[in-house]
Scaffold this motif. Structure first.
Motif, short mmCIF file in Angstrom:
data_model
loop_
_atom_site.label_atom_id
_atom_site.label_comp_id
_atom_site.label_asym_id
_atom_site.label_seq_id
_atom_site.Cartn_x
_atom_site.Cartn_y
_atom_site.Cartn_z
N ASP A 126 1.07 -1.23 -0.10
CA ASP A 126 0.06 -0.04 -0.02
C ASP A 126 0.91 1.22 -0.04
OD1 ASP A 126 -2.01 1.62 0.09
OD2 ASP A 126 -2.53 1.05 2.08
N THR A 160 -1.03 -1.17 6.29
CA THR A 160 -2.07 -1.89 6.30
C THR A 160 -2.01 -3.29 6.54
OG1 THR A 160 -2.68 -0.56 4.32
CG2 THR A 160 -4.03 -2.30 4.77
N ILE A 186 -4.09 -7.61 0.74
CA ILE A 186 -4.58 -6.53 1.59
C ILE A 186 -6.09 -6.47 1.72
CG2 ILE A 186 -4.09 -3.89 1.89
CD1 ILE A 186 -1.79 -4.14 -0.02
#
Length: 263
Positions: A126, A160, A186
């Motif tokens: 991320d 994340t 994720i």
């Protein structure tokens, strides 16, 4: 031959930015790939004195300065703990230790090189880039842009919850990769980046939900075929397009199996 007419160690990002507006001037970063090229640079702009050579961490993110070396990434315990050593695995075979001590993440990401292990692995995270004038943009968007005269200040990796792994095929250790592949999960969504196609790495996110019902032999086959159809490959001296497409399926399949704990 590569020549430099003038060298300036910038005292601020604003000074570096103003100098960089001349198309004949260049930010030099680690200058490892640049020096192998041909041409003349009027002013080489050094930003090594601007405090961009550290990795800062808080509860929400890693903030990686543009002048952080690949060796620092390779050895950073917290970043590699968070990524299950995916970052270390992505950079550890890049040329050699002396090279990685000089090469910077900023130069690697800004260059958007087709052979870049660095771009491949960070696309799967991320990740965002902070540009001096352009602000903060997702790395996936930045990777598709053409180079301009802005300055990459830092790389931001959001913390994340993630599972991630990295694989690459090389003819021999320290050589340029034939193909690279990073895969992550994720928030329950699988994303994978494929690089050294030989073009720059591209990201595919499972927005269609092929793997939503679970990662198994059937869904892996469907997703690897989808990725192979979505990300084009071509040939160069290291391999054919067909070979690279085959490798993409194999590496992605192994990444998914590892993430799911199937093997």
């Amino acid at each position: 031959m590569f020549t430099i007419q003038k060298y300036v160690c910038a005292s601020s990002l604003e000074e570096a930015y103003e100098l960089n507006q001349d198309k004949n001037n260049k930010i030099i970063a680690g200058m490892l790939w640049m020096r192998l090229g041909k041409g003349k640079v009027n002013t080489a702009i050094d930003i090594s004195g601007l405090g961009l050579d550290t990795i800062e961490e808080d509860d929400e993110k890693f903030s990686i300065g543009a002048m952080v070396s690949l060796r620092t990434l390779e050895k950073h315990e917290s970043l590699n703990s968070y990524t299950n050593n995916a970052v270390c695995n992505a950079v550890k075979d890049i040329v050699g230790v002396q090279f990685r001590n000089q090469a910077t993440i900023g130069g690697s990401i800004w260059g958007r090189f087709g052979f870049s292990d660095v771009l491949t692995v960070f696309l799967a995270l991320d990740t965002y880039v902070e540009l001096y004038k352009g602000g903060i943009v997702p790395l996936s968007k930045f990777a598709e842009l053409k180079e301009d005269n802005d300055i990459l200040v830092r790389i931001i990796v959001k913390k994340t919850p993630i599972k991630v792994t990295y694989r690459a095929v090389r003819a021999q250790k320290t050589d340029f990769p034939v193909l690279t592949c990073a895969t992550s999960i994720i928030n329950g969504v699988v994303r994978t980046s494929v690089g050294a196609r030989p073009g720059r790495a591209k990201l595919v996110i499972d927005n269609s939900g092929i793997l939503f019902s679970g990662i198994n032999e059937d869904s892996i086959t469907k997703f690897t075929s989808y990725v192979a159809d979505t990300i084009p490959t071509s040939k160069n001296l290291r391999g054919s397009a067909e070979y690279r497409t085959h490798l993409a399926k194999v590496l992605l399949s192994r990444n998914l199996e590892e993430l799911e704990g199937l093997k």
